[in-house]
Design an enzyme around this catalytic site. Structure first.
Site, PDB file in Angstrom:
ATOM      1  N   CYS B  83      -3.540  -3.756 -14.860  1.00  0.00           N
ATOM      2  CA  CYS B  83      -4.407  -4.906 -15.446  1.00  0.00           C
ATOM      3  C   CYS B  83      -4.663  -4.456 -17.098  1.00  0.00           C
ATOM      4  O   CYS B  83      -5.469  -5.232 -17.889  1.00  0.00           O
ATOM      5  CB  CYS B  83      -5.808  -4.447 -14.691  1.00  0.00           C
ATOM      6  N   SER B 218     -12.592 -11.260  -8.193  1.00  0.00           N
ATOM      7  CA  SER B 218     -11.686 -11.982  -9.235  1.00  0.00           C
ATOM      8  C   SER B 218     -10.632 -13.071  -8.443  1.00  0.00           C
ATOM      9  O   SER B 218      -9.743 -12.444  -8.014  1.00  0.00           O
ATOM     10  CB  SER B 218     -11.303 -11.384 -10.563  1.00  0.00           C
ATOM     11  N   HIS B 347      -8.283 -13.962 -13.663  1.00  0.00           N
ATOM     12  CA  HIS B 347      -7.554 -12.632 -14.010  1.00  0.00           C
ATOM     13  C   HIS B 347      -6.225 -12.705 -13.988  1.00  0.00           C
ATOM     14  O   HIS B 347      -5.643 -12.354 -13.036  1.00  0.00           O
ATOM     15  CB  HIS B 347      -8.160 -11.433 -13.212  1.00  0.00           C
TER      16      HIS B 347
END
Lengths: 101, 400
Positions: B83, B218, B347
């Site tokens: 991420c 998310s 995301h």
């Protein structure tokens, strides 16, 4: 045909004389594996050092009843069986039962 | 930050969503061309390119984007750091500019998320007809015996429960994070999900991993964001209308997990953020009390509370009280995730670390439209990539 058990690496020692204790947990309601949900995932502190992330088995997936520092002990269970009858075995922890070593 | 300052002079992002008719190259190219336009530059002005991507990180995404936006022969870096991939791509460009090897760089984060559902993956597992031992320990399923304990919601949830059991945070306080971020997203045209949820709706929704329900996780989205980064020397030669909107990068930090006891079981998502925040505040010469807004990594709602504590936005153990106080609301002292956060903005893994910085830049320039935090001068962007990597950037509005 005799049942064959495929070896699975087990990261935790089952020989500890003291019960392992579970720390924080979560209850997983959706997973990619062929395991029944909801089930309980916990960080287990091993006596004598070390921690492991594993499933708790034989326990009610109820946040109101689950608590940190629950004494648990190592157990194994069959995740699945292939066409030849080979079991895939994995490990988990179950609530400590009275009288166990 | 040691050496000369570096500046952001171009920033752009696509709306995050599910683009079944576009690929990662379309999305990354759109972000890049918009950022170049924003800086009144062309690809011929760019000395270095870095692209953060997760799902296709072994497919030369940077070079494929070059084929759309211009193949000028410059060095290109394909960056994967979970991420934190996008933030690490930005840092790659910053390092090149600070070293003097490049004057102007382009950092892109782009992602077209995998469309396989968890039900399809579970079906594939069930379809295994022969268990064959593989690798060093001979397991017949992946996960080294720890069957499916690794998916990210299952990491952030126990970490949050550890915090909750230590400090008395309630499930309602975790849910308040989602209520706030979804409320904020209604103002953000780039957000994937702009629906407002009541606290009751959030608590009553289906559970994913306790304490997080569906609106507390998310959504996977596709999208891209891009930044143009320049040295102080090169900034002087930039179009004055662009220079006037430049944003200073006061700190750029990347950390990984130090060895900790609990890190044996799962990634320790706290220590690396604490270290990154500490270094970033020191480099920028600002403290958490100076921040006008924060975009942090709310992968799940429960993670946001931990990050409050780790970023020093509250006293140790007081994250539950912080969300209740309203201090992190958009009209509070330190607004957090006014974009809607990952929970509602979406995301796209590789794009997230760039999109967070895009949001801070928009506010510092006074160009954030309906969601503008008036008078914003200092902002912090934070991401955690499990594995782990944490990036913190502190940005400041130019003073002249």
């Amino acid at each position: 045909m005799p049942e064959r058990v495929a070896e699975q690496h087990i990261a935790a020692s089952a020989t500890s004389p003291e019960p392992e204790r579970s720390k924080p947990f979560t209850i997983v309601h959706s997973t990619s594996a062929a395991v029944k949900t909801p089930d309980v995932l916990a960080i287990v502190c091993l006596d004598g050092g070390g921690v492991v992330n594993a499933r708790l088995v034989d326990i009610e997936p109820d946040p109101a009843q689950l608590r940190a520092h629950l004494p648990v002990e190592l157990t194994t269970w069959v995740v699945g069986t292939d066409a030849d009858g080979t079991d895939a075995v994995t490990f988990g922890f179950q609530p400590k039962k009275e009288g166990c070593p | 930050m040691s050496g000369e300052d570096v500046w952001i002079i171009g920033a752009a992002m696509t709306k995050i969503g599910r683009y079944s008719d576009r690929d990662v190259i379309d999305l990354g190219s759109e972000g890049a061309l918009e950022a170049l336009r924003d800086a009144s530059l062309t690809i011929r002005d760019i000395d270095i390119l870095a692209v953060g991507n997760a799902c296709e990180s072994n497919t030369s995404v940077a070079q494929r984007i070059q084929k759309q936006i211009g193949q000028t022969g410059i060095p290109a870096y394909n960056v994967f750091n979970a991420c934190a991939s996008g933030a690490t791509a930005i840092r790659t460009v910053i390092m090149a500019v600070k070293s003097g090897e490049a004057d102007i760089g382009l950092a892109i984060g782009a992602e077209q998320m995998v469309k396989t559902s968890r039900h399809e993956i579970a079906g594939a597992r069930r379809d295994i007809t022969a268990f064959t031992p593989r690798g060093r320990y001979g397991p017949v399923l992946s996960g080294d015996g720890m069957l499916d304990v690794e998916p990210t919601p299952g990491v952030f949830a126990p970490a949050a429960m550890a915090y909750a059991s230590k400090y008395g945070v309630t499930r309602e306080q975790f849910a308040m994070v989602a209520e706030k971020n979804h409320r904020n997203s209604a103002r953000n045209p780039y957000a994937q999900c702009r629906r407002v949820f009541s606290l009751d709706e959030i608590l009553a929704a289906d559970d994913i991993a306790y304490p997080n329900t569906v609106p507390m996780c998310s959504p996977p989205g596709d999208g891209a964001a891009a930044l143009i980064i320049v040295s102080t020397a090169r900034l002087a030669g930039i179009d004055p209308d662009v220079r006037r909107r430049a944003v200073k990068i006061s700190a750029s930090v990347l950390t990984t997990d130090p060895s900790t006891h609990d890190g044996q079981a799962q990634p320790d998502i706290n220590t690396l953020t604490r270290q990154a925040a500490g270094w970033a505040y020191e480099l920028a010469g600002v403290g958490p009390e100076d921040l006008d807004l924060v975009e942090l990594h709310d992968y799940v709602a429960s993670a946001e509370l931990l990050h409050y504590d780790d970023l020093g936005l509250c006293k140790p153990g007081r994250a539950g009280e912080l969300i209740e106080s309203g201090s992190v609301d958009r009209d509070g002292h330190t607004p957090v995730n006014v974009s809607g956060g990952l929970l509602s903005k979406g995301h796209p893994t590789g794009a997230t670390g760039v999109a967070n910085i895009y949001e801070i830049v928009a506010h510092l320039r006074g160009e954030a439209g309906d969601r503008q935090i008036d008078g914003a001068k200092v902002g912090l962007a934070h991401v955690v990539g499990l594995g782990s990597a944490c990036s913190v950037h502190i940005l400041e509005k130019a003073t002249k």
